[in-house]
Design an enzyme around this catalytic site. Structure first.
Site, PDB file in Angstrom:
ATOM      1  N   LYS A 172     -10.293  -3.390  -4.676  1.00 22.26           N
ATOM      2  CA  LYS A 172     -10.958  -2.097  -4.880  1.00 22.26           C
ATOM      3  C   LYS A 172     -10.058  -1.117  -5.599  1.00 22.26           C
ATOM      4  CE  LYS A 172     -13.114  -2.499  -0.316  1.00 22.26           C
ATOM      5  NZ  LYS A 172     -13.165  -2.067   1.060  1.00 22.26           N
ATOM      6  N   LYS A 180       0.815  -1.218   0.000  1.00 20.56           N
ATOM      7  CA  LYS A 180       0.000   0.000   0.000  1.00 20.56           C
ATOM      8  C   LYS A 180       0.848   1.267   0.000  1.00 20.56           C
ATOM      9  CE  LYS A 180      -4.408  -1.578   1.799  1.00 20.56           C
ATOM     10  NZ  LYS A 180      -5.421  -1.451   2.838  1.00 20.56           N
ATOM     11  N   LYS A 235      -4.888 -10.307  -7.012  1.00 22.58           N
ATOM     12  CA  LYS A 235      -6.090 -10.321  -6.182  1.00 22.58           C
ATOM     13  C   LYS A 235      -7.158  -9.375  -6.738  1.00 22.58           C
ATOM     14  CE  LYS A 235      -5.979  -8.038  -2.279  1.00 22.58           C
ATOM     15  NZ  LYS A 235      -5.758  -7.520  -0.921  1.00 22.58           N
TER      16      LYS A 235
HETATM   17  P1  TYM Z   1     -10.983  -5.146   3.606  1.00 19.95           P
HETATM   18  O1  TYM Z   1     -11.959  -4.082   3.863  1.00 19.95           O
HETATM   19  O2  TYM Z   1      -9.869  -4.912   2.648  1.00 19.95           O
HETATM   20  O3  TYM Z   1     -11.724  -6.445   3.110  1.00 19.95           O
HETATM   21  C1  TYM Z   1     -12.852  -6.954   3.806  1.00 19.95           C
HETATM   22  C2  TYM Z   1     -12.826  -8.474   3.773  1.00 19.95           C
HETATM   23  O4  TYM Z   1     -12.829  -8.933   2.416  1.00 19.95           O
HETATM   24  C3  TYM Z   1     -11.768  -9.853   2.229  1.00 19.95           C
HETATM   25  N1  TYM Z   1     -11.282  -9.738   0.845  1.00 19.95           N
HETATM   26  C4  TYM Z   1     -11.191 -10.773  -0.002  1.00 19.95           C
HETATM   27  N2  TYM Z   1     -11.503 -12.082   0.143  1.00 19.95           N
HETATM   28  C5  TYM Z   1     -11.288 -12.887  -0.934  1.00 19.95           C
HETATM   29  N3  TYM Z   1     -10.808 -12.437  -2.122  1.00 19.95           N
HETATM   30  C6  TYM Z   1     -10.484 -11.136  -2.306  1.00 19.95           C
HETATM   31  N4  TYM Z   1     -10.031 -10.709  -3.473  1.00 19.95           N
HETATM   32  C7  TYM Z   1     -10.669 -10.242  -1.224  1.00 19.95           C
HETATM   33  N5  TYM Z   1     -10.467  -8.910  -1.051  1.00 19.95           N
HETATM   34  C8  TYM Z   1     -10.842  -8.626   0.215  1.00 19.95           C
HETATM   35  C9  TYM Z   1     -10.708  -9.439   3.229  1.00 19.95           C
HETATM   36  O5  TYM Z   1      -9.829 -10.516   3.500  1.00 19.95           O
HETATM   37  C10 TYM Z   1     -11.554  -9.060   4.415  1.00 19.95           C
HETATM   38  O6  TYM Z   1     -11.903 -10.214   5.163  1.00 19.95           O
HETATM   39  N6  TYM Z   1      -7.982  -5.103   7.532  1.00 19.95           N
HETATM   40  C11 TYM Z   1      -9.282  -5.551   7.090  1.00 19.95           C
HETATM   41  C12 TYM Z   1     -10.427  -5.005   7.901  1.00 19.95           C
HETATM   42  C13 TYM Z   1     -10.315  -5.207   9.370  1.00 19.95           C
HETATM   43  C14 TYM Z   1     -10.510  -6.427  10.084  1.00 19.95           C
HETATM   44  C15 TYM Z   1     -10.331  -6.107  11.444  1.00 19.95           C
HETATM   45  C16 TYM Z   1     -10.803  -7.713   9.674  1.00 19.95           C
HETATM   46  C17 TYM Z   1     -10.040  -4.248  10.301  1.00 19.95           C
HETATM   47  N7  TYM Z   1     -10.051  -4.785  11.539  1.00 19.95           N
HETATM   48  C18 TYM Z   1     -10.432  -7.083  12.438  1.00 19.95           C
HETATM   49  C19 TYM Z   1     -10.904  -8.697  10.672  1.00 19.95           C
HETATM   50  C20 TYM Z   1     -10.722  -8.373  12.021  1.00 19.95           C
HETATM   51  C21 TYM Z   1      -9.448  -5.077   5.662  1.00 19.95           C
HETATM   52  O7  TYM Z   1      -8.837  -4.152   5.215  1.00 19.95           O
HETATM   53  O8  TYM Z   1     -10.403  -5.711   4.992  1.00 19.95           O
END
Ligand code: TYM
Length: 347
Positions: A210, A115, A207
């Site tokens: 967004k 990032k 992957k």
């Molecule tokens: P974020 O917002 O990027 O994504 C949300 C969830 O979607 C999953 N994800 C995917 N799964 C499969 N294939 C993909 N291409 C894909 N892109 C995204 C992510 O693995 C996630 O589960 N850091 C986290 C948010 C967060 C969090 C937490 C999660 C903050 N605090 C505590 C669990 C526990 C994030 O940026 O997810």
């Protein structure tokens, strides 16, 4: 180790459009978890601002993610649905964890490197510290299970390291305060199913994300039937027909991805999908995938639209969820402060 009640926590960032990876890797699985445990689902707005967000758009996106949770089937009466910034204990515990986590641990985080890119000196301190806040999100509730996509695996390992180090560093004080041998659980990541890592439709080695500049790389949860059909039809493939067994997907990332998406949408395995479509050409398989994707996602996006048209209702859900979340997190923080040795009011 003390026994901990099974509790599920996960979060989604309100940044940009939610896509099929977020849905299949995370949100759809959140819904299923409600049958098995008490669950907290958090819209992580504090995480969102680690990269600058337009304030008006941020507000809209917080409501959109909340709407997606509810539209997908998360019941805000049964589960706790809230946004992170309304529960101050997340930030408070993150500070304490900043003093537990080691620089060396954070230096290994690959997502920060991705990032921040080349201009690392110009990245926010928050972006670097992001995984520590994640640990605080989870451990403020002493959550035992965290359903996420594969890309969050390293962050969850850090959460386990922080819990372990806190338990060790303060072992005597934890014991003295009557919390047994470990105050924080060593959280289990729940990463699995056929869509733990949904890949870009344009490049099966990247992957679905967004931040990909090509909208054709992903299916957004707000895409209409025409957009879904176009994106699936244009998705990259290879010239071979589909194999009849999962082993035949090795070395064929695009085929593997489309079969994985199909399987996750249908709630089946890759094997089951290939038992049906083995030998089929991509044109036929893509037709079936469009039909399945539209059938699964159209009701979801229609319901999201309906929900976001009533922001007052969404805000009330978040206010109620935040209050219930804080009722769990506040006593945890009180206990943490006692363990660490702070003096606090009301003791
Ligand atoms: P974020 O917002 O990027 O994504 C949300 C969830 O979607 C999953 N994800 C995917 N799964 C499969 N294939 C993909 N291409 C894909 N892109 C995204 C992510 O693995 C996630 O589960 N850091 C986290 C948010 C967060 C969090 C937490 C999660 C903050 N605090 C505590 C669990 C526990 C994030 O940026 O997810």
């Amino acid at each position: 180790m003390a026994a901990f009640k099974k509790l599920v926590f996960s979060g989604v960032q309100p940044t940009g459009n939610l896509h099929l990876g977020n849905y299949l890797g995370a949100i759809k699985r959140f819904v299923e978890m409600q049958e098995r445990a008490d669950c907290l689902y958090c819209v992580v707005d504090l995480h969102a601002i680690t990269l600058w967000q337009n304030p008006a758009e941020l507000r809209t996106q917080i409501r959109e993610v909340t709407a997606a949770f509810i539209a997908a089937g998360i019941d805000p009466k049964r589960s706790i649905v809230f946004n992170q910034s309304q529960v101050p204990q997340h930030a408070e515990l993150a500070w304490i964890f900043n003093c537990v986590a080691r620089l060396g641990w954070l230096n290994r985080m690959t997502q920060f490197k991705d990032k921040a890119g080349k201009d690392r000196e110009n990245a926010s301190v928050g972006l670097y510290d992001y995984p520590v806040l994640m640990a605080a999100d989870i451990l403020a509730y002493r959550a035992t299970h965290v359903p996420v996509g594969e890309d969050q695996k390293q962050h969850l390992e850090l959460t386990r390291d922080i819990a372990q180090k806190f338990n060790t560093d303060f072992a005597e004080s934890i014991e003295a305060h009557g919390h047994g041998e470990g105050f924080f659980p060593i959280t289990e990541p729940l990463i699995g199913g056929p869509a733990a890592r949904v890949m870009s439709l344009r490049d099966g080695t990247k992957k679905m994300s967004k931040s990909d500049p090509s909208d054709y790389s992903r299916i957004n949860l707000t895409d209409d039937a025409d957009a879904i059909a176009q994106k699936v039809r244009k998705a990259k493939t290879d010239p071979e027909p589909l194999p009849s067994e999962a082993a035949g997907l090795n070395g064929r990332p695009e085929a593997d991805n489309l079969v994985g998406i199909f399987a996750a949408l249908r709630g089946a395995t890759r094997e089951a999908v290939l038992a049906e479509y083995g030998g089929a050409q991509f044109s036929a398989f893509k037709g079936a995938l469009v039909e399945l994707a539209v059938e699964s996602l159209s009701p979801l996006s229609a319901e999201m639209k309906r929900l976001v048209a009533d922001p007052a209702h969404i805000d009330a859900v978040l206010a109620d969820g935040s209050e219930r979340a804080a009722a769990i997190a506040a006593p945890t923080l009180d206990a943490v402060k006692d363990i660490v040795g702070f003096v606090r009011r009301g003791r």
